[in-house]
Design a protein around this motif. Sequence first.
Motif, PDB file in Angstrom:
ATOM      1  N   ILE A  55     -16.222   3.742 -15.127  1.00  0.00           N
ATOM      2  CA  ILE A  55     -16.069   4.468 -16.745  1.00  0.00           C
ATOM      3  C   ILE A  55     -14.760   3.789 -17.503  1.00  0.00           C
ATOM      4  O   ILE A  55     -15.136   3.924 -18.727  1.00  0.00           O
ATOM      5  CB  ILE A  55     -14.817   6.030 -16.459  1.00  0.00           C
ATOM      6  CG1 ILE A  55     -15.549   7.281 -15.728  1.00  0.00           C
ATOM      7  CG2 ILE A  55     -14.420   6.968 -17.399  1.00  0.00           C
ATOM      8  CD1 ILE A  55     -14.536   8.536 -15.360  1.00  0.00           C
ATOM      9  N   GLU A  56     -14.745   3.269 -17.383  1.00  0.00           N
ATOM     10  CA  GLU A  56     -14.184   1.889 -18.026  1.00  0.00           C
ATOM     11  C   GLU A  56     -15.035   1.280 -18.701  1.00  0.00           C
ATOM     12  O   GLU A  56     -14.999   0.836 -19.397  1.00  0.00           O
ATOM     13  CB  GLU A  56     -12.723   1.544 -17.236  1.00  0.00           C
ATOM     14  CG  GLU A  56     -11.271   2.408 -17.425  1.00  0.00           C
ATOM     15  CD  GLU A  56     -10.122   1.821 -17.222  1.00  0.00           C
ATOM     16  OE1 GLU A  56     -10.289   0.301 -17.237  1.00  0.00           O
ATOM     17  OE2 GLU A  56      -9.086   1.560 -17.143  1.00  0.00           O
ATOM     18  N   GLU A  57     -15.291   1.379 -17.864  1.00  0.00           N
ATOM     19  CA  GLU A  57     -16.691   0.001 -17.417  1.00  0.00           C
ATOM     20  C   GLU A  57     -17.662   0.353 -18.771  1.00  0.00           C
ATOM     21  O   GLU A  57     -18.181  -0.177 -19.955  1.00  0.00           O
ATOM     22  CB  GLU A  57     -17.621  -1.100 -16.684  1.00  0.00           C
ATOM     23  CG  GLU A  57     -18.933  -1.641 -17.017  1.00  0.00           C
ATOM     24  CD  GLU A  57     -20.056  -1.463 -15.993  1.00  0.00           C
ATOM     25  OE1 GLU A  57     -20.314  -1.578 -15.602  1.00  0.00           O
ATOM     26  OE2 GLU A  57     -18.830  -1.181 -14.577  1.00  0.00           O
ATOM     27  N   VAL A  58     -18.257   1.920 -18.900  1.00  0.00           N
ATOM     28  CA  VAL A  58     -19.298   2.135 -19.548  1.00  0.00           C
ATOM     29  C   VAL A  58     -18.490   2.590 -21.172  1.00  0.00           C
ATOM     30  O   VAL A  58     -19.426   2.811 -21.700  1.00  0.00           O
ATOM     31  CB  VAL A  58     -19.789   4.256 -19.006  1.00  0.00           C
ATOM     32  CG1 VAL A  58     -20.420   4.513 -20.041  1.00  0.00           C
ATOM     33  CG2 VAL A  58     -20.412   3.370 -17.854  1.00  0.00           C
ATOM     34  N   VAL A  59     -17.183   3.158 -20.761  1.00  0.00           N
ATOM     35  CA  VAL A  59     -16.772   3.127 -22.088  1.00  0.00           C
ATOM     36  C   VAL A  59     -16.463   1.953 -23.307  1.00  0.00           C
ATOM     37  O   VAL A  59     -16.658   1.957 -24.341  1.00  0.00           O
ATOM     38  CB  VAL A  59     -14.851   4.286 -22.003  1.00  0.00           C
ATOM     39  CG1 VAL A  59     -13.803   3.953 -23.078  1.00  0.00           C
ATOM     40  CG2 VAL A  59     -15.281   4.847 -21.088  1.00  0.00           C
ATOM     41  N   ARG A  60     -16.398   0.996 -22.541  1.00  0.00           N
ATOM     42  CA  ARG A  60     -15.686  -0.562 -23.644  1.00  0.00           C
ATOM     43  C   ARG A  60     -17.379  -0.594 -23.303  1.00  0.00           C
ATOM     44  O   ARG A  60     -17.644  -0.897 -24.491  1.00  0.00           O
ATOM     45  CB  ARG A  60     -15.184  -1.408 -21.776  1.00  0.00           C
ATOM     46  CG  ARG A  60     -13.974  -1.544 -21.967  1.00  0.00           C
ATOM     47  CD  ARG A  60     -13.515  -3.029 -21.313  1.00  0.00           C
ATOM     48  NE  ARG A  60     -14.365  -2.952 -19.733  1.00  0.00           N
ATOM     49  CZ  ARG A  60     -13.870  -2.859 -18.945  1.00  0.00           C
ATOM     50  NH1 ARG A  60     -12.751  -1.464 -18.872  1.00  0.00           N
ATOM     51  NH2 ARG A  60     -14.136  -2.452 -17.668  1.00  0.00           N
TER      52      ARG A  60
END
Length: 127
Positions: free
Chosen positions: A97-102
Amino acid sequence: MQIEEFRTLVVRAIENLPPEFQRKLENVDIVVEEWPTPGQLRQVKHIHPTQLLGLYQGVPQTRRGRGYALVLPDKISIFQKPIEAQCRFADEIEAKIEEVVRHEIAHHFGLDEKTLRKIEGEKRSKK
């Protein structure tokens, strides 16, 4: 995973952004959707819904000129089921999720897909 728990992880990912990026998020809504729609898949030329983890729709900040006013917010969609399908373990979901949000926020700031893939590849090779 329940959708509320997933949304909490998305909010946490946004809160974990450096403050200078949080402050510059302008006229953008970040939403959680279970799956991409057929139209969203066509937009990015994906055939299978598990391939699309997130999607930025809008006008990047680098393309906003003087005439950019009174427009609907940009939209970043984070797709729950495709992210879950790509993660074997629950603890991987938060990192993904963090990767996709960034990644999607980088589109909001004007980075194109080719540039982002290059940056992400360089980060992986350093690990």
